[in-house]
Design a protein around this motif. Structure first.
Motif, PDB file in Angstrom:
ATOM      1  N   GLU A   6       0.831  -1.213   0.000  1.00  0.00           N
ATOM      2  CA  GLU A   6       0.000   0.000   0.000  1.00  0.00           C
ATOM      3  C   GLU A   6       0.862   1.257   0.000  1.00  0.00           C
ATOM      4  O   GLU A   6       0.582   2.229  -0.712  1.00  0.00           O
ATOM      5  CB  GLU A   6      -0.924   0.010   1.233  1.00  0.00           C
ATOM      6  CG  GLU A   6      -2.006  -1.051   1.240  1.00  0.00           C
ATOM      7  CD  GLU A   6      -1.506  -2.418   1.658  1.00  0.00           C
ATOM      8  OE1 GLU A   6      -2.270  -3.387   1.552  1.00  0.00           O
ATOM      9  OE2 GLU A   6      -0.333  -2.515   2.092  1.00  0.00           O
ATOM     10  N   PHE A   7       1.945   1.199   0.802  1.00  0.00           N
ATOM     11  CA  PHE A   7       2.841   2.356   0.882  1.00  0.00           C
ATOM     12  C   PHE A   7       3.546   2.576  -0.450  1.00  0.00           C
ATOM     13  O   PHE A   7       3.661   3.711  -0.932  1.00  0.00           O
ATOM     14  CB  PHE A   7       3.858   2.131   1.994  1.00  0.00           C
ATOM     15  CG  PHE A   7       4.813   3.283   2.195  1.00  0.00           C
ATOM     16  CD1 PHE A   7       4.367   4.543   2.545  1.00  0.00           C
ATOM     17  CD2 PHE A   7       6.179   3.103   2.027  1.00  0.00           C
ATOM     18  CE1 PHE A   7       5.244   5.597   2.725  1.00  0.00           C
ATOM     19  CE2 PHE A   7       7.068   4.147   2.204  1.00  0.00           C
ATOM     20  CZ  PHE A   7       6.596   5.397   2.560  1.00  0.00           C
ATOM     21  N   LYS A   8       4.014   1.493  -1.070  1.00  0.00           N
ATOM     22  CA  LYS A   8       4.689   1.588  -2.364  1.00  0.00           C
ATOM     23  C   LYS A   8       3.750   2.128  -3.429  1.00  0.00           C
ATOM     24  O   LYS A   8       4.133   2.941  -4.269  1.00  0.00           O
ATOM     25  CB  LYS A   8       5.233   0.219  -2.776  1.00  0.00           C
ATOM     26  CG  LYS A   8       6.381  -0.276  -1.918  1.00  0.00           C
ATOM     27  CD  LYS A   8       6.845  -1.667  -2.359  1.00  0.00           C
ATOM     28  CE  LYS A   8       7.983  -2.172  -1.502  1.00  0.00           C
ATOM     29  NZ  LYS A   8       8.407  -3.551  -1.885  1.00  0.00           N
ATOM     30  N   THR A   9       2.496   1.665  -3.379  1.00  0.00           N
ATOM     31  CA  THR A   9       1.497   2.139  -4.343  1.00  0.00           C
ATOM     32  C   THR A   9       1.242   3.628  -4.168  1.00  0.00           C
ATOM     33  O   THR A   9       1.160   4.389  -5.138  1.00  0.00           O
ATOM     34  CB  THR A   9       0.177   1.362  -4.168  1.00  0.00           C
ATOM     35  OG1 THR A   9       0.419  -0.028  -4.396  1.00  0.00           O
ATOM     36  CG2 THR A   9      -0.877   1.859  -5.168  1.00  0.00           C
ATOM     37  N   ALA A  10       1.143   4.053  -2.906  1.00  0.00           N
ATOM     38  CA  ALA A  10       0.902   5.470  -2.619  1.00  0.00           C
ATOM     39  C   ALA A  10       2.055   6.332  -3.129  1.00  0.00           C
ATOM     40  O   ALA A  10       1.838   7.413  -3.691  1.00  0.00           O
ATOM     41  CB  ALA A  10       0.710   5.661  -1.119  1.00  0.00           C
ATOM     42  N   LEU A  11       3.285   5.847  -2.949  1.00  0.00           N
ATOM     43  CA  LEU A  11       4.448   6.585  -3.447  1.00  0.00           C
ATOM     44  C   LEU A  11       4.439   6.692  -4.959  1.00  0.00           C
ATOM     45  O   LEU A  11       4.745   7.742  -5.531  1.00  0.00           O
ATOM     46  CB  LEU A  11       5.747   5.904  -2.988  1.00  0.00           C
ATOM     47  CG  LEU A  11       6.167   6.102  -1.536  1.00  0.00           C
ATOM     48  CD1 LEU A  11       7.427   5.292  -1.246  1.00  0.00           C
ATOM     49  CD2 LEU A  11       6.418   7.573  -1.231  1.00  0.00           C
ATOM     50  N   SER A  12       4.091   5.593  -5.622  1.00  0.00           N
ATOM     51  CA  SER A  12       4.084   5.587  -7.089  1.00  0.00           C
ATOM     52  C   SER A  12       3.028   6.522  -7.659  1.00  0.00           C
ATOM     53  O   SER A  12       3.133   6.961  -8.807  1.00  0.00           O
ATOM     54  CB  SER A  12       3.866   4.169  -7.616  1.00  0.00           C
ATOM     55  OG  SER A  12       2.564   3.710  -7.299  1.00  0.00           O
ATOM     56  N   GLN A  13       2.038   6.845  -6.847  1.00  0.00           N
ATOM     57  CA  GLN A  13       0.951   7.708  -7.331  1.00  0.00           C
ATOM     58  C   GLN A  13       1.214   9.193  -7.085  1.00  0.00           C
ATOM     59  O   GLN A  13       0.422  10.038  -7.485  1.00  0.00           O
ATOM     60  CB  GLN A  13      -0.363   7.285  -6.655  1.00  0.00           C
ATOM     61  CG  GLN A  13      -0.862   5.927  -7.127  1.00  0.00           C
ATOM     62  CD  GLN A  13      -2.082   5.440  -6.382  1.00  0.00           C
ATOM     63  OE1 GLN A  13      -2.478   6.019  -5.354  1.00  0.00           O
ATOM     64  NE2 GLN A  13      -2.696   4.367  -6.878  1.00  0.00           N
TER      65      GLN A  13
END
Length: 208
Positions: A6-13
């Motif tokens: 979830e954290f990685k996804t948030a960063l990528s966005q």
């Protein structure tokens, strides 16, 4: 620290502007990371060139430091600063060979002053000598994990170190008393389970 999906996804966005702002904020707080990225992304100097420059710096700075051998505390402080520059070079460039060769060069350059060192009281030199022994032990441990293509060059550094150490009777005896075998100064003779041997020596209270 592990990062969740979830954290990685948030960063990528994050938007490009937000990512850039975050990256520069992090780089301002981590000088080594900043230098490492600069080296990897745009630096025109290769690892070999940077290692060559470090070799010259080591020789120059140890020659300067040798003027203060009689002031053991100040001298060892100067040597530690040189050592920290080697550590930074390794972190920035990931130079595994340099991690060994540059530290062995540092020791060999220090021992160029064997005549001056031998005139000092052993008690005054004890910390420096123990520092040298631990540097050698660490280099031997790292060498065993290094690609065999580099072994011949490392052997050359170790051969010089062996000659200089055995020309300093107090340092030679301290190596022996701390369980360091001079046969190990040839890469092919470094024991397979070297780390375990050193751990056992330390458990007995030596190398400290």
């Amino acid at each position: 620290m592990e990062y969740s999906k979830e954290f990685k996804t948030a960063l990528s966005q994050l938007s490009p502007v937000e990512k850039d702002r975050l990256i520069f904020r992090l780089l301002r707080k981590d000088e080594i990371l900043s230098k490492k990225l600069y080296f990897e992304l745009i630096d025109h100097e290769t690892v070999d060139l940077k290692r060559d420059a470090m070799e010259e710096l080591i020789k120059e700075k140890v020659e300067y430091a040798s003027k203060y051998i009689s002031n053991q505390k100040y001298f060892i402080g100067l040597i530690r600063k040189i050592s920290s520059q080697i550590t930074e070079h390794v972190k920035v460039t990931t130079d595994k060979f340099g991690d060994i060769s540059l530290n062995l060069l540092l020791i060999n350059e220090i021992l160029e002053s064997n005549e001056k060192l031998s005139r000092q009281r052993f008690n005054d030199m004890y910390k420096l000598y123990l520092y040298i022994i631990n540097k050698i032990v660490k280099a031997l441990a790292l060498t065993k994990k290094l690609d065999e293509d580099y072994w011949m060059e490392i052997d050359e550094y170790l051969s010089v170190a062996h000659d200089k150490i055995t020309n300093n009777i107090y340092l030679e005896k301290l190596f022996i008393n701390n369980g360091v075998d001079f046969n190990w100064f040839s890469v092919e003779r470094i024991p397979e389970h070297f780390d375990l041997i050193i751990k056992d020596i330390k458990n007995q209270g030596f190398l400290k």
